[in-house]
Design a protein around this motif. Structure first.
Motif, PDB file in Angstrom:
ATOM      1  N   ARG A  64       0.809  -1.220   0.000  1.00  0.00           N
ATOM      2  CA  ARG A  64       0.000   0.000   0.000  1.00  0.00           C
ATOM      3  C   ARG A  64       0.845   1.274   0.000  1.00  0.00           C
ATOM      4  N   ALA A  65       2.017   1.212   0.633  1.00  0.00           N
ATOM      5  CA  ALA A  65       2.902   2.386   0.698  1.00  0.00           C
ATOM      6  C   ALA A  65       4.306   1.957   0.265  1.00  0.00           C
ATOM      7  N   PRO A  66       4.476   1.580  -0.997  1.00  0.00           N
ATOM      8  CA  PRO A  66       5.731   0.962  -1.435  1.00  0.00           C
ATOM      9  C   PRO A  66       6.957   1.857  -1.332  1.00  0.00           C
ATOM     10  N   VAL A  67       6.809   3.136  -1.606  1.00  0.00           N
ATOM     11  CA  VAL A  67       7.967   4.040  -1.579  1.00  0.00           C
ATOM     12  C   VAL A  67       8.473   4.214  -0.148  1.00  0.00           C
ATOM     13  N   THR A  68       7.556   4.500   0.766  1.00  0.00           N
ATOM     14  CA  THR A  68       7.929   4.729   2.158  1.00  0.00           C
ATOM     15  C   THR A  68       8.430   3.442   2.809  1.00  0.00           C
ATOM     16  N   ALA A  69       7.771   2.323   2.507  1.00  0.00           N
ATOM     17  CA  ALA A  69       8.195   1.033   3.056  1.00  0.00           C
ATOM     18  C   ALA A  69       9.591   0.661   2.572  1.00  0.00           C
ATOM     19  N   LYS A  70       9.849   0.862   1.296  1.00  0.00           N
ATOM     20  CA  LYS A  70      11.168   0.530   0.741  1.00  0.00           C
ATOM     21  C   LYS A  70      12.258   1.356   1.411  1.00  0.00           C
ATOM     22  N   ASN A  71      11.973   2.612   1.672  1.00  0.00           N
ATOM     23  CA  ASN A  71      12.953   3.481   2.323  1.00  0.00           C
ATOM     24  C   ASN A  71      13.282   2.969   3.729  1.00  0.00           C
ATOM     25  N   PHE A  72      12.251   2.643   4.502  1.00  0.00           N
ATOM     26  CA  PHE A  72      12.450   2.152   5.869  1.00  0.00           C
ATOM     27  C   PHE A  72      13.243   0.846   5.856  1.00  0.00           C
ATOM     28  N   LEU A  73      12.852  -0.076   4.983  1.00  0.00           N
ATOM     29  CA  LEU A  73      13.518  -1.371   4.925  1.00  0.00           C
ATOM     30  C   LEU A  73      14.951  -1.253   4.420  1.00  0.00           C
ATOM     31  N   ARG A  74      15.209  -0.230   3.642  1.00  0.00           N
ATOM     32  CA  ARG A  74      16.576  -0.018   3.171  1.00  0.00           C
ATOM     33  C   ARG A  74      17.506   0.274   4.346  1.00  0.00           C
ATOM     34  N   TYR A  75      17.047   1.106   5.273  1.00  0.00           N
ATOM     35  CA  TYR A  75      17.841   1.381   6.482  1.00  0.00           C
ATOM     36  C   TYR A  75      17.988   0.122   7.343  1.00  0.00           C
ATOM     37  N   VAL A  76      16.907  -0.643   7.439  1.00  0.00           N
ATOM     38  CA  VAL A  76      16.945  -1.867   8.242  1.00  0.00           C
ATOM     39  C   VAL A  76      17.944  -2.859   7.654  1.00  0.00           C
ATOM     40  N   ASP A  77      17.824  -3.131   6.350  1.00  0.00           N
ATOM     41  CA  ASP A  77      18.647  -4.157   5.720  1.00  0.00           C
ATOM     42  C   ASP A  77      20.126  -3.768   5.671  1.00  0.00           C
ATOM     43  N   ALA A  78      20.399  -2.476   5.604  1.00  0.00           N
ATOM     44  CA  ALA A  78      21.794  -2.010   5.602  1.00  0.00           C
ATOM     45  C   ALA A  78      22.329  -1.840   7.021  1.00  0.00           C
ATOM     46  N   LYS A  79      21.486  -2.102   8.027  1.00  0.00           N
ATOM     47  CA  LYS A  79      21.828  -1.952   9.448  1.00  0.00           C
ATOM     48  C   LYS A  79      22.176  -0.500   9.799  1.00  0.00           C
ATOM     49  N   ARG A  80      21.698   0.414   8.996  1.00  0.00           N
ATOM     50  CA  ARG A  80      21.945   1.825   9.282  1.00  0.00           C
ATOM     51  C   ARG A  80      21.053   2.350  10.397  1.00  0.00           C
ATOM     52  N   MET A  81      19.980   1.619  10.707  1.00  0.00           N
ATOM     53  CA  MET A  81      19.098   2.076  11.769  1.00  0.00           C
ATOM     54  C   MET A  81      19.663   1.747  13.146  1.00  0.00           C
ATOM     55  N   ASP A  82      20.624   0.834  13.188  1.00  0.00           N
ATOM     56  CA  ASP A  82      21.264   0.507  14.466  1.00  0.00           C
ATOM     57  C   ASP A  82      21.951   1.755  15.011  1.00  0.00           C
ATOM     58  N   GLY A  83      21.590   2.137  16.218  1.00  0.00           N
ATOM     59  CA  GLY A  83      22.154   3.342  16.812  1.00  0.00           C
ATOM     60  C   GLY A  83      21.274   4.569  16.678  1.00  0.00           C
ATOM     61  N   PHE A  84      20.228   4.502  15.835  1.00  0.00           N
ATOM     62  CA  PHE A  84      19.245   5.582  15.821  1.00  0.00           C
ATOM     63  C   PHE A  84      18.567   5.594  17.196  1.00  0.00           C
ATOM     64  N   SER A  85      17.737   6.573  17.443  1.00  0.00           N
ATOM     65  CA  SER A  85      17.125   6.645  18.773  1.00  0.00           C
ATOM     66  C   SER A  85      15.725   7.238  18.719  1.00  0.00           C
ATOM     67  N   PHE A  86      14.936   6.861  19.709  1.00  0.00           N
ATOM     68  CA  PHE A  86      13.687   7.559  19.994  1.00  0.00           C
ATOM     69  C   PHE A  86      14.080   8.764  20.849  1.00  0.00           C
ATOM     70  N   TYR A  87      13.836   9.941  20.339  1.00  0.00           N
ATOM     71  CA  TYR A  87      14.326  11.141  21.013  1.00  0.00           C
ATOM     72  C   TYR A  87      13.225  12.132  21.392  1.00  0.00           C
ATOM     73  N   ARG A  88      11.986  11.851  20.994  1.00  0.00           N
ATOM     74  CA  ARG A  88      10.921  12.841  21.237  1.00  0.00           C
ATOM     75  C   ARG A  88       9.641  12.181  21.728  1.00  0.00           C
ATOM     76  N   THR A  89       8.986  12.810  22.691  1.00  0.00           N
ATOM     77  CA  THR A  89       7.661  12.422  23.137  1.00  0.00           C
ATOM     78  C   THR A  89       6.782  13.665  23.143  1.00  0.00           C
ATOM     79  N   THR A  90       5.559  13.530  22.666  1.00  0.00           N
ATOM     80  CA  THR A  90       4.648  14.688  22.635  1.00  0.00           C
ATOM     81  C   THR A  90       3.685  14.668  23.818  1.00  0.00           C
ATOM     82  N   ARG A  91       4.190  14.256  24.963  1.00  0.00           N
ATOM     83  CA  ARG A  91       3.346  14.217  26.165  1.00  0.00           C
ATOM     84  C   ARG A  91       2.750  15.585  26.463  1.00  0.00           C
TER      85      ARG A  91
END
Length: 231
Positions: A64-91
Motif C-alpha cells: 500500500r505504501a511501497p515508496v515509504t516502506a522501501k525506504n524504511f527497509l533499506r535502512y533496516v537491511d543495511a543496518k543503518r538504523m542501528d544506533g538511531f534513537s527515539f528522542y521525542r515524546t509529545t506528552r
C-alpha cells in the motif's frame, strides 16, 4: 424313519434361498473429510526494533505504501538504523496527540536521499493508535525520522479540503507487538530546555537507543490492525 429324515435333508438342500437373503446391504457413503480452510501466509515484512526499554515489532505495508516502506527497509537491511534513537515524546500535547519520534540524531551521512511523499489519500491508510508514519517538514523531504502513534491522530491524515499543507503524513505500517514499550518511551523523562520551537519540552533525556532493527518472521498472533481505512 431314516428314509424320511434323509428325504427332508435333501429337500432342504434343494430349496432355493430367496435372493434377498443372500445379498449384503449397500455400503454406507464415505464420511467426507473435514475441510481445512486455506489461510494465506502474511507476506508483508515485519521488523523488530530492539531498544533500551524492550522490543517493538512493526508490520510494514509494502504494497500500500511501497515508496515509504522501501525506504524504511533499506535502512533496516543495511543496518543503518542501528544506533538511531527515539528522542521525542509529545506528552505536552495532551491525550489527543500522543506519539514518540525516532531517527538519526548523529551523522547525517548515514541518511539516504529524501523520498517522495505518499499521502493517506493515495495509500488508503490512516493514523490510528499504533500507526507507523514518516516525519517530515515538507512533502518529499522525509529521510530517516519516523514516529509511532500512542493515540489516534486522524488530523495527520491528508485532507485536500484543508488550506495550506494538507498532504498529511505518510503511514506505512503499525505496531503488532511491544505497544507497552512504546508507552514506556512516551512516558520517559524530558529535558526542560532542549529542542527548538514546538519541540522544547519534548526531547527525551536520555534518548532511547535503537540497538538493532531486523526483519523477523510474521508473529503467529499478529493482530489484524487498524491502519487500513474501512471501504
Amino acid at each position: 424313519m431314516l428314509t424320511i429324515l434323509a428325504a427332508l435333508a435333501l429337500a432342504a438342500l434343494s430349496t432355493p434361498v430367496p435372493p434377498q437373503a443372500t445379498q449384503l446391504p449397500p455400503p454406507a457413503p464415505p464420511i467426507p473429510a473435514p475441510v481445512t480452510p486455506v489461510v494465506e501466509a502474511d507476506t508483508r515484512p515485519f521488523v523488530a526494533l530492539v531498544t533500551d526499554l524492550g522490543t517493538i515489532t512493526v508490520r510494514i505495508e509494502d504494497k500500500r505504501a511501497p515508496v515509504t516502506a522501501k525506504n524504511f527497509l533499506r535502512y533496516v537491511d543495511a543496518k543503518r538504523m542501528d544506533g538511531f534513537s527515539f528522542y521525542r515524546t509529545t506528552r505536552s500535547w495532551g491525550p489527543a496527540g500522543q506519539l514518540v519520534q525516532a531517527g538519526n540524531r548523529g551523522d547525517a551521512r548515514r541518511n539516504y536521499p529524501p523520498i517522495a511523499h505518499e499521502p493517506t489519500t493515495a495509500t488508503g491508510l490512516t493514523h490510528c493508535k499504533g500507526a507507523l508514519s514518516m516525519a517530515r517538514l515538507a512533502p518529499g523531504d522525509a529521510t530517516t525520522d519516523f514516529f509511532l502513534l500512542v493515540s489516534e491522530i486522524k488530523g495527520f491524515d491528508a485532507d485536500p479540503a484543508q488550506p495550506g499543507d494538507n498532504a498529511g503524513f505518510a503511514v506505512f505500517g503499525e505496531i503488532v507487538a511491544g505497544a507497552d514499550v512504546a508507552e514506556k518511551i512516551f512516558a520517559g523523562p524530558v529535558s526542560p530546555t532542549a529542542g527548538e520551537g514546538v519541540m522544547v519540552g519534548q526531547m527525551l533525556e536520555p534518548a532511547v537507543t535503537i540497538k538493532s532493527a531486523r526483519r523477523v518472521p510474521a508473529p503467529a498472533d499478529a493482530p489484524a490492525g487498524c491502519i487500513v481505512k474501512a471501504s
